[in-house]
Each structure stands twice: as C-alpha cells, then as structure tokens.
Design a protein around this motif. Structure first.
Motif, PDB file in Angstrom:
ATOM      1  N   LEU A   9       0.887  -1.327   0.035  1.00 27.02           N
ATOM      2  CA  LEU A   9      -0.053  -0.023  -0.041  1.00 27.02           C
ATOM      3  C   LEU A   9       0.755   0.998   0.070  1.00 27.02           C
ATOM      4  CD1 LEU A   9      -2.932   1.018   0.076  1.00 27.02           C
ATOM      5  CD2 LEU A   9      -2.656   1.255   2.621  1.00 27.02           C
ATOM      6  N   ASP A  10       2.074   1.164   0.835  1.00 32.17           N
ATOM      7  CA  ASP A  10       2.869   2.391   1.006  1.00 32.17           C
ATOM      8  C   ASP A  10       3.250   2.641  -0.604  1.00 32.17           C
ATOM      9  OD1 ASP A  10       2.544   2.866   3.420  1.00 32.17           O
ATOM     10  OD2 ASP A  10       3.910   1.986   4.243  1.00 32.17           O
ATOM     11  N   LEU A  11       3.871   1.515  -1.262  1.00 37.22           N
ATOM     12  CA  LEU A  11       4.424   1.567  -2.697  1.00 37.22           C
ATOM     13  C   LEU A  11       3.425   2.082  -3.336  1.00 37.22           C
ATOM     14  CD1 LEU A  11       6.326  -1.595  -2.543  1.00 37.22           C
ATOM     15  CD2 LEU A  11       7.285   0.589  -2.927  1.00 37.22           C
ATOM     16  N   ALA A  12       2.468   1.823  -3.521  1.00 32.83           N
ATOM     17  CA  ALA A  12       1.009   2.175  -4.259  1.00 32.83           C
ATOM     18  C   ALA A  12       0.645   3.653  -4.100  1.00 32.83           C
ATOM     19  CB  ALA A  12      -0.108   1.423  -4.132  1.00 32.83           C
ATOM     20  N   GLU A  13       0.760   4.040  -2.803  1.00 27.60           N
ATOM     21  CA  GLU A  13       0.449   5.377  -2.441  1.00 27.60           C
ATOM     22  C   GLU A  13       1.541   6.464  -2.784  1.00 27.60           C
ATOM     23  OE1 GLU A  13      -0.863   5.221   1.514  1.00 27.60           O
ATOM     24  OE2 GLU A  13      -3.227   4.905   0.695  1.00 27.60           O
ATOM     25  N   GLY A  14       2.802   5.809  -2.873  1.00 28.10           N
ATOM     26  CA  GLY A  14       3.870   6.560  -3.228  1.00 28.10           C
ATOM     27  C   GLY A  14       4.450   7.090  -1.858  1.00 28.10           C
ATOM     28  N   GLN A  33       0.882  -7.670  -7.899  1.00 31.52           N
ATOM     29  CA  GLN A  33      -0.236  -6.892  -6.897  1.00 31.52           C
ATOM     30  C   GLN A  33      -0.134  -5.656  -6.613  1.00 31.52           C
ATOM     31  OE1 GLN A  33       0.984  -9.445  -3.379  1.00 31.52           O
ATOM     32  NE2 GLN A  33      -1.420  -9.420  -3.109  1.00 31.52           N
ATOM     33  N   LEU A  34       1.240  -4.979  -6.840  1.00 32.59           N
ATOM     34  CA  LEU A  34       1.520  -3.476  -6.904  1.00 32.59           C
ATOM     35  C   LEU A  34       0.793  -2.937  -8.061  1.00 32.59           C
ATOM     36  CD1 LEU A  34       2.721  -1.079  -5.489  1.00 32.59           C
ATOM     37  CD2 LEU A  34       4.820  -1.415  -6.760  1.00 32.59           C
ATOM     38  N   ASN A  35       0.736  -3.421  -9.265  1.00 32.19           N
ATOM     39  CA  ASN A  35       0.097  -2.801 -10.371  1.00 32.19           C
ATOM     40  C   ASN A  35      -1.498  -2.904 -10.361  1.00 32.19           C
ATOM     41  OD1 ASN A  35       2.588  -2.203 -11.569  1.00 32.19           O
ATOM     42  ND2 ASN A  35       2.491  -4.107 -12.753  1.00 32.19           N
ATOM     43  N   ASP A  36      -1.800  -3.903  -9.717  1.00 29.98           N
ATOM     44  CA  ASP A  36      -3.493  -4.072  -9.495  1.00 29.98           C
ATOM     45  C   ASP A  36      -3.869  -2.872  -8.612  1.00 29.98           C
ATOM     46  OD1 ASP A  36      -3.572  -6.079 -11.099  1.00 29.98           O
ATOM     47  OD2 ASP A  36      -3.713  -7.579  -9.758  1.00 29.98           O
ATOM     48  N   LEU A  37      -3.106  -2.699  -7.404  1.00 25.67           N
ATOM     49  CA  LEU A  37      -3.250  -1.885  -6.538  1.00 25.67           C
ATOM     50  C   LEU A  37      -3.442  -0.418  -7.364  1.00 25.67           C
ATOM     51  CD1 LEU A  37      -1.515  -2.530  -3.281  1.00 25.67           C
ATOM     52  CD2 LEU A  37      -4.130  -2.719  -3.531  1.00 25.67           C
ATOM     53  N   ARG A  38      -2.580  -0.090  -7.744  1.00 25.89           N
ATOM     54  CA  ARG A  38      -2.331   1.292  -8.803  1.00 25.89           C
ATOM     55  C   ARG A  38      -3.479   1.386  -9.859  1.00 25.89           C
ATOM     56  NH1 ARG A  38       4.512   1.191  -9.288  1.00 25.89           N
ATOM     57  NH2 ARG A  38       4.621   2.282  -7.563  1.00 25.89           N
ATOM     58  N   ASP A  39      -3.880   0.294 -10.333  1.00 25.03           N
ATOM     59  CA  ASP A  39      -4.832   0.386 -11.431  1.00 25.03           C
ATOM     60  C   ASP A  39      -6.374   0.808 -10.576  1.00 25.03           C
ATOM     61  OD1 ASP A  39      -3.365  -0.164 -13.387  1.00 25.03           O
ATOM     62  OD2 ASP A  39      -3.855  -2.402 -13.458  1.00 25.03           O
ATOM     63  N   VAL A  40      -6.690  -0.039  -9.740  1.00 24.38           N
ATOM     64  CA  VAL A  40      -7.743   0.199  -8.812  1.00 24.38           C
ATOM     65  C   VAL A  40      -7.753   1.674  -8.329  1.00 24.38           C
ATOM     66  CG1 VAL A  40      -9.287  -0.315  -6.750  1.00 24.38           C
ATOM     67  CG2 VAL A  40      -7.956  -2.042  -8.499  1.00 24.38           C
TER      68      VAL A  40
ATOM     69  N   HIS B 176     -10.373  12.370   1.021  1.00 23.12           N
ATOM     70  CA  HIS B 176     -10.488  13.506   1.772  1.00 23.12           C
ATOM     71  C   HIS B 176      -9.044  13.735   2.310  1.00 23.12           C
ATOM     72  CE1 HIS B 176     -14.742  14.082   1.902  1.00 23.12           C
ATOM     73  NE2 HIS B 176     -14.963  12.881   1.795  1.00 23.12           N
ATOM     74  N   ASP B 177      -8.172  13.000   1.758  1.00 24.33           N
ATOM     75  CA  ASP B 177      -6.738  13.232   1.788  1.00 24.33           C
ATOM     76  C   ASP B 177      -6.237  13.476   3.322  1.00 24.33           C
ATOM     77  OD1 ASP B 177      -5.959  13.749  -0.736  1.00 24.33           O
ATOM     78  OD2 ASP B 177      -6.651  15.895  -0.715  1.00 24.33           O
ATOM     79  N   MET B 178      -6.869  12.391   4.270  1.00 27.42           N
ATOM     80  CA  MET B 178      -6.524  12.161   5.493  1.00 27.42           C
ATOM     81  C   MET B 178      -5.505  11.275   5.524  1.00 27.42           C
ATOM     82  SD  MET B 178     -10.404  12.340   7.427  1.00 27.42           S
ATOM     83  CE  MET B 178      -9.679  12.116   9.048  1.00 27.42           C
ATOM     84  N   SER B 179      -4.474  11.567   6.795  1.00 26.07           N
ATOM     85  CA  SER B 179      -3.357  10.687   6.763  1.00 26.07           C
ATOM     86  C   SER B 179      -3.935   9.399   7.465  1.00 26.07           C
ATOM     87  CB  SER B 179      -2.266  11.209   7.479  1.00 26.07           C
ATOM     88  OG  SER B 179      -2.763  11.630   8.858  1.00 26.07           O
ATOM     89  N   HIS B 180      -2.894   8.397   7.398  1.00 28.37           N
ATOM     90  CA  HIS B 180      -3.353   7.120   7.797  1.00 28.37           C
ATOM     91  C   HIS B 180      -3.420   7.317   9.318  1.00 28.37           C
ATOM     92  CE1 HIS B 180      -1.035   5.249   4.462  1.00 28.37           C
ATOM     93  NE2 HIS B 180      -2.466   4.975   4.350  1.00 28.37           N
ATOM     94  N   GLN B 181      -2.742   8.193  10.137  1.00 35.98           N
ATOM     95  CA  GLN B 181      -2.934   8.615  11.499  1.00 35.98           C
ATOM     96  C   GLN B 181      -4.441   9.312  11.995  1.00 35.98           C
ATOM     97  OE1 GLN B 181      -0.592   7.586  14.218  1.00 35.98           O
ATOM     98  NE2 GLN B 181      -2.601   8.041  15.039  1.00 35.98           N
ATOM     99  N   LYS B 195      -4.413   0.774   7.474  1.00 40.33           N
ATOM    100  CA  LYS B 195      -3.661   0.353   6.128  1.00 40.33           C
ATOM    101  C   LYS B 195      -4.300  -1.048   5.694  1.00 40.33           C
ATOM    102  CE  LYS B 195       0.648   2.928   6.492  1.00 40.33           C
ATOM    103  NZ  LYS B 195       2.215   2.693   6.489  1.00 40.33           N
ATOM    104  N   ALA B 196      -4.339  -1.878   6.522  1.00 42.36           N
ATOM    105  CA  ALA B 196      -5.101  -3.321   6.316  1.00 42.36           C
ATOM    106  C   ALA B 196      -6.485  -3.096   5.633  1.00 42.36           C
ATOM    107  CB  ALA B 196      -5.095  -3.973   7.613  1.00 42.36           C
TER     108      ALA B 196
END
Lengths: 191, 214
Positions: A9-14, A33-40, B176-181, B195-196
């Motif tokens: 998720l961190d990678l997909a969100e940058g 998986q990463l590409n799928d996340l980015r596509d969605v 809404h551009d909110m951080s995970h925290q 995150k999960a």
C-alpha cells in the motif's frame, strides 16, 4: 519473502519509494499486486455528482431550521430553571425517604439470633405499605417514564455533588422545612 | 433586529421634516465579519450564542460533508439527510470541540460515525442510473461521456458494497486526503489496521468492478 500488504500500500500510494523494496525487481507476484493496486486507485478518481446549485442553500436552510428547533427544544427543558430542578430533586429525595421509612420492619427473631436474612423480609411488602402509598406511586410513575439517557441528556442525571448543590440553592425557610421533613421521615415512629 | 442607526439629523429650523440616515449594509456587515473569523473564533461565537455563526460553519463545510456522506451511501437523498444530521450533531456537541484537530476533521469524525450508524440500520440505496449527472466536458464525445459516467456509477456503487470499516478507511484516504494517523484517530483504530482496511478495500473493489457491480 513477499511484501506485506502495508508495504504494498505504501508503494502504491507513493509514500515508500520502489528503491526501498528491491524484492519487487525479482518477484512477479508482488509486482502484479502492486500494479493491480495502482490500477484500482486510478479507477477511483471519480467525483460525486454535483447536485443542483440550489441544493446548497437549501441544505444550509434545513440545517439552520433543525438547529433552531433543537435549541428551542433545549431551552424549553432548561427554561424550567436549575432552581426548579433542584427543588424537584429534593422533593423526590424526601418522598423516597418517606416511602423507604414506611417499609415495615420484620419482627425480631430471637430464636435464630440477631442476623436477619433476605428471606425474612415480609413477602407482602409490595402490596401493603409502599405499593399503596400515593407518594411512592407518584415517584414510581415519574421515574418509570424517564430513561437514563433522556435524563442525562437534559442534565438531570445524578452528578457527584448535585444533591449538595440543590440543597445549597434552597432559601433558609426551605432548608428549615427540608430539615423538618427529613427529621419527621427519619424519626423512629415514621411520622 | 433593529437597523443600525448611524445618526439622525433633524433640522430644528424646519420641524416639518426629519432626515434619518440608516446604514443599509449593517446586517450584511455583521455576516461579513463572521465570515472572516477563524475556526476558533467562529466556534467561540457559536458558543456565545452569536446569531449566524453556526451558519458560517455550515456554509464552509457543507460540500465536504455532503460528499463524504454521498460516498458512504451512494445516493443524494440519504446523503442530504445525513449531512443535516452531521451538522445538527456538531451543533449539539460544539462544546466538546477543543481545537485539537481542524474543524473539518472533527466534522469528518462526526460524519463517519453518523454514516456508519446509518449503515448499520439501513440497506444502502444506490443512485438510479437515470439520475446520474454527467460532467460537462466538451472534449468528450457523447458516447465517451456516457461510458465514463457509467464507470463512475459502477465505482461509487462498488464502494457502497464494501464492509463498513473498509469503506470508511478508503473514503477518508482516497477522497479526503486524510493521513493514516488521522483516519486511525477518527475510526478509533491503529495505523496498521487502517492500512490493512485500505488494502483489502482496494482488493475487494478490484473484484467487484471485475464482476460488473452496479
């Protein structure tokens, strides 16, 4: 070892650079998986339909009306006044004290010593003294129709020190009368 | 409300007439003054019972609150009712706003709770396809516009099919551009859990969209 969902998720969100995950370069599964996340995530870039331009003022007016109605309702509850609530609480306490004082005490059982058990309370207690007492019935009816949340919401829940506050707000004459009533209720004869 | 009287000029020499100068912009100026207040001052003005102060808060945040609600429920009618409910609850609980977060974040928190409560009690009604409003974009052909509109409709419908926590986390994060925290604080969970939830929401959305949910 594959990347965790959090890392993906961190990678997909940058928020995590790909250089921090060298595993990606040698794992097709994680890369997929990463590409799928980015596509969605790209697909999600859709706006909420814009309502009519008149809607916003209409919404503000509705809120304003609801707030005014709510405030008016709250005022009508509190308009009775703190002093009145204090007196009501005091009167309720006195009525309760009188009702409790009129509960007949079980006769002393000398044969079994001085210990009184719950089973020795007269079985007809509800049908004689308290149930027929109009003060108790009034108190029961008043309390029965009021749930705890409603009481707390309008501020008549029992806070620590609220009884003290109520008594403190009484006039000298009212305080004297309260003392007389309490003495009367708590006297051995039950007044 | 009595008009704001600047001054009264009376010609004592000629009592047959009297000139009264009234500043006509008195009331708009009151509102304009409120509109320039910061969040803390606005909240203080509300708590002090100053007329119109809460209206300014509503005007500033109504669009964001409505959009949050819309993404939860997927239709205008419910989003409109929920928005009203959010502001009413905010008004009732304004004394509890301590300024530790922005007013917007605080309203989002109320909004999420209101929406989650509604979701527990009601099956969502998604927007009917004929009510869908397309974005006016002259660069697109009508067919392209229609396809894009249908796709947007599918996405919004798919979001309303997500489990509650996943939906909340995804909406707050993506729209809404909110951080995970901040989301964790809003939902009363941990950053890891947020995150999960976002991760699983994205995976579920992929499946729902592939299955053509509408």
């Amino acid at each position: 070892m594959h990347l965790t969902s959090e890392e993906l998720l961190d990678l997909a969100e940058g928020t995590r650079p790909e250089s921090a995950a060298p595993h990606l370069a040698r794992c097709d599964k994680c890369r997929q998986q990463l590409n799928d996340l980015r596509d969605v995530m790209a697909t999600l870039q859709v706006d909420v339909p814009e309502p009519s331009p008149l809607f916003w003022d209409h919404l503000s007016a509705r809120v304003s009306e609801a707030v005014a109605s709510d405030a008016k309702s709250a005022r009508s509850w509190f308009g009775i006044g703190r002093w009145s609530w204090g007196v009501a609480a005091t009167v309720s306490a006195v009525v309760l004290a009188i009702a409790v004082s009129r509960i007949p005490k079980p006769p002393p059982d000398t044969a079994r010593g001085s210990v009184t058990t719950v089973a020795e309370v007269p079985a007809d207690i509800g049908s004689t003294a308290t149930a027929d007492d109009p003060s108790f019935l009034l108190l029961r009816d008043l309390a029965g129709s009021l749930d705890w949340d409603a009481a707390a919401e309008v501020g008549i829940g029992m806070d620590v020190g609220s009884a003290d506050t109520a008594v403190a707000e009484l006039s000298d004459a009212e305080r004297t009368e309260l003392q007389r009533l309490l003495r009367e209720a708590m006297s051995p004869t039950g007044a | 409300m009595a008009p704001f009287l600047v001054r009264t000029l009376a010609r004592t020499a000629d009592p047959a007439w009297e000139l009264t100068v009234v500043r006509n912009d008195a009331i708009p100026m009151r509102d304009a003054a409120l509109a320039t207040l910061g969040e803390a001052e606005l909240v203080a003005a509300c708590l002090a019972g100053r007329a119109g102060a809460f209206d300014v808060i509503v005007d500033r945040h109504r669009r964001a609150v409505y959009q949050l609600c819309y993404r939860f429920v997927g239709n205008h009618e419910d989003a409109s009712d929920l928005s009203q409910d959010v502001f009413l609850r905010a008004f009732r609980g304004l004394r509890n706003f301590k300024g530790q977060s922005s007013l917007g974040t605080w309203l989002y928190r109320i909004g999420v709770n209101v929406c989650l409560n509604r979701l527990s009690a009601k099956v969502p009604v998604n927007e009917p396809i004929e009510k869908h409003q397309y974005v006016d974009d002259n660069a697109e052909s009508p067919s392209e516009r229609m396809l894009r509109g249908e796709r947007a409709l599918q996405v919004r419908a798919a979001i309303t099919r997500l489990p509650r926590k996943q939906r909340a986390a995804l909406i707050l994060r993506m729209y809404h551009d909110m951080s995970h925290q901040e989301i964790a604080d809003t939902l009363g969970s941990s950053v890891g859990a947020v995150k999960a939830n976002v991760f699983h929401a994205l995976q579920n959305l992929k499946k729902l969209l592939a299955d053509g949910v509408s």
